[in-house]
Design an enzyme around this catalytic site. Structure first.
Site, mmCIF file in Angstrom:
data_model
loop_
_atom_site.group_PDB
_atom_site.id
_atom_site.type_symbol
_atom_site.label_atom_id
_atom_site.label_comp_id
_atom_site.label_asym_id
_atom_site.label_seq_id
_atom_site.Cartn_x
_atom_site.Cartn_y
_atom_site.Cartn_z
ATOM 1 N N GLY A 73 69.249 22.225 39.370
ATOM 2 C CA GLY A 73 70.058 23.433 39.525
ATOM 3 C C GLY A 73 71.247 23.559 38.588
ATOM 4 O O GLY A 73 72.204 24.259 38.901
ATOM 5 N N SER A 74 71.161 22.946 37.392
ATOM 6 C CA SER A 74 72.324 23.059 36.506
ATOM 7 C C SER A 74 72.488 24.483 35.960
ATOM 8 O O SER A 74 73.608 24.952 35.758
ATOM 9 C CB SER A 74 72.259 22.039 35.370
ATOM 10 O OG SER A 74 71.260 22.384 34.443
ATOM 11 N N MET A 85 59.590 26.251 39.531
ATOM 12 C CA MET A 85 58.399 25.641 38.938
ATOM 13 C C MET A 85 57.086 26.303 39.349
ATOM 14 O O MET A 85 56.010 25.765 39.094
ATOM 15 C CB MET A 85 58.351 24.142 39.265
ATOM 16 C CG MET A 85 59.556 23.376 38.751
ATOM 17 S SD MET A 85 59.876 23.662 36.989
ATOM 18 C CE MET A 85 58.618 22.603 36.300
ATOM 19 N N ARG A 86 57.160 27.465 39.968
ATOM 20 C CA ARG A 86 55.934 28.173 40.332
ATOM 21 C C ARG A 86 55.892 29.503 39.577
ATOM 22 O O ARG A 86 56.934 30.135 39.388
ATOM 23 C CB ARG A 86 55.893 28.450 41.838
ATOM 24 C CG ARG A 86 56.194 27.227 42.692
ATOM 25 C CD ARG A 86 55.857 27.482 44.128
ATOM 26 N NE ARG A 86 54.423 27.542 44.308
ATOM 27 C CZ ARG A 86 53.644 26.465 44.429
ATOM 28 N NH1 ARG A 86 54.150 25.261 44.408
ATOM 29 N NH2 ARG A 86 52.343 26.589 44.579
ATOM 30 N N HIS A 88 63.815 29.521 29.485
ATOM 31 C CA HIS A 88 62.820 28.508 29.094
ATOM 32 C C HIS A 88 63.382 27.694 27.930
ATOM 33 O O HIS A 88 63.947 28.258 26.991
ATOM 34 C CB HIS A 88 61.521 29.211 28.693
ATOM 35 C CG HIS A 88 60.441 28.243 28.361
ATOM 36 N ND1 HIS A 88 59.748 27.536 29.333
ATOM 37 C CD2 HIS A 88 59.957 27.813 27.166
ATOM 38 C CE1 HIS A 88 58.874 26.740 28.751
ATOM 39 N NE2 HIS A 88 58.987 26.886 27.439
ATOM 40 N N GLU A 123 53.473 38.928 34.190
ATOM 41 C CA GLU A 123 52.463 38.213 34.990
ATOM 42 C C GLU A 123 51.968 36.927 34.343
ATOM 43 O O GLU A 123 51.236 36.161 34.956
ATOM 44 C CB GLU A 123 51.290 39.153 35.276
ATOM 45 C CG GLU A 123 51.719 40.290 36.175
ATOM 46 C CD GLU A 123 50.624 41.304 36.414
ATOM 47 O OE1 GLU A 123 49.525 41.114 35.869
ATOM 48 O OE2 GLU A 123 50.881 42.270 37.143
ATOM 49 N N ASP A 153 55.611 32.307 30.946
ATOM 50 C CA ASP A 153 56.665 32.351 29.910
ATOM 51 C C ASP A 153 56.330 33.356 28.807
ATOM 52 O O ASP A 153 56.581 33.097 27.620
ATOM 53 C CB ASP A 153 56.878 30.945 29.309
ATOM 54 C CG ASP A 153 57.277 29.928 30.365
ATOM 55 O OD1 ASP A 153 58.038 30.290 31.278
ATOM 56 O OD2 ASP A 153 56.835 28.769 30.277
ATOM 57 N N GLU A 204 71.491 26.598 27.065
ATOM 58 C CA GLU A 204 70.922 27.391 28.175
ATOM 59 C C GLU A 204 72.017 27.904 29.103
ATOM 60 O O GLU A 204 72.004 29.058 29.534
ATOM 61 C CB GLU A 204 69.963 26.534 29.019
ATOM 62 C CG GLU A 204 68.661 26.189 28.356
ATOM 63 C CD GLU A 204 67.750 25.399 29.298
ATOM 64 O OE1 GLU A 204 67.670 25.725 30.488
ATOM 65 O OE2 GLU A 204 67.120 24.433 28.834
HETATM 66 C C1 GRF Z 1 65.743 24.201 32.389
HETATM 67 O O1 GRF Z 1 65.509 23.460 31.230
HETATM 68 C C2 GRF Z 1 65.125 25.569 32.302
HETATM 69 O O2 GRF Z 1 65.111 26.076 31.001
HETATM 70 C C3 GRF Z 1 63.713 25.318 32.755
HETATM 71 O O3 GRF Z 1 63.843 24.378 33.794
HETATM 72 C C4 GRF Z 1 65.021 23.608 33.600
HETATM 73 C C5 GRF Z 1 65.828 23.727 34.847
HETATM 74 O O4 GRF Z 1 66.955 22.892 34.817
HETATM 75 N N1 GRF Z 1 63.060 26.539 33.146
HETATM 76 P P1 GRF Z 1 68.086 23.043 35.922
HETATM 77 O O5 GRF Z 1 67.414 22.816 37.273
HETATM 78 O O6 GRF Z 1 68.659 24.412 35.806
HETATM 79 O O7 GRF Z 1 69.079 21.967 35.615
#
Ligand code: GRF
Length: 205
Positions: free
Chosen positions: A11-12, A89-90, A108, A141, A144, A173
């Site tokens: 969750g960063s 992740m889904r 991403h 749909e 990425d 990010e």
């Molecule tokens: C990040 O690298 C994001 O780009 C990808 O998943 C990772 C999530 O990291 N989709 P975090 O949980 O936000 O630290």
């Protein structure tokens, strides 16, 4: 914009969005955080920030669609106007996407369309690219594959490991996701098919 965030991991990115909101630099209201994984760090971060957090464990449901139905109802109850995926992740199914009538964004860790899917940083190292980075895009749909809002390059160094490259991309990010969401919330993101145009000050009505 009333915003929901879905996250599966540490969750960063969620934390970065919360921090930017708290500092008054992001004109959205994060009203709900959800996860498919009960132990996700993201849930704790939400709770610490006083944001209601909810788990939708896939094992609680007979079908994927039932889990997504719950997420849709949860968003409806929270009057959500924007959904941000932050390490969720889904892949949202075509059915689920067809029921959502507001923007859905994802971040991403590569310069899409290169290296979609899992382990994007490892893919970049294995391919041998000299530059990677991260992408904020609309979710469609596919995997990425939606229209790109912002991208930023990060050089790949010859001594990089998956860990070191991931860390440098992650730092970008954390800034880029807030930048893209801010542009959207301020009405500066114009989408025509796959092309996304960022309106300059003089173009705003
Ligand atoms: C990040 O690298 C994001 O780009 C990808 O998943 C990772 C999530 O990291 N989709 P975090 O949980 O936000 O630290």
């Amino acid at each position: 914009m009333r915003t929901a965030i879905l996250a599966s991991g540490r969750g960063s990115n969620l934390q970065a969005l919360i921090t930017t909101c708290q500092s008054g630099n992001l004109p959205i209201e994060i009203v709900a955080v959800g996860s498919d994984l009960p132990g996700a760090g993201a849930l704790m971060m939400a709770e610490e920030a006083g944001i209601p957090a909810r788990v939708f464990p896939i094992s609680n449901y007979q079908h994927r669609q039932a889990q997504e139905e719950d997420i849709l109802i949860w968003m409806q109850n929270n009057e959500v106007e924007l959904l941000l995926l932050a390490g969720y992740m889904r892949v949202l199914s075509p059915y689920c996407m067809s029921q959502i009538h507001f923007p859905v964004l994802n971040i991403h860790p590569s310069l899409l369309p290169a290296f979609p899917g899992l382990h994007a940083q490892r893919q970049a190292l294995e391919y041998g690219v000299k530059v990677s980075g991260c992408t904020v895009h609309f979710v469609d749909e596919g995997l990425d594959s939606g229209p790109i809002i912002l991208q930023e390059a990060v050089p790949v160094l010859s001594e990089d490991t998956e860990e070191s490259l991931s860390q440098r991309i992650l730092a970008v990010e954390h800034r880029l996701y807030s930048d893209a969401v801010r542009l959207l919330a301020l009405g500066k993101v114009e989408r025509t098919g796959r092309r996304v145009h960022i309106l300059q000050q003089e173009e705003l009505g």
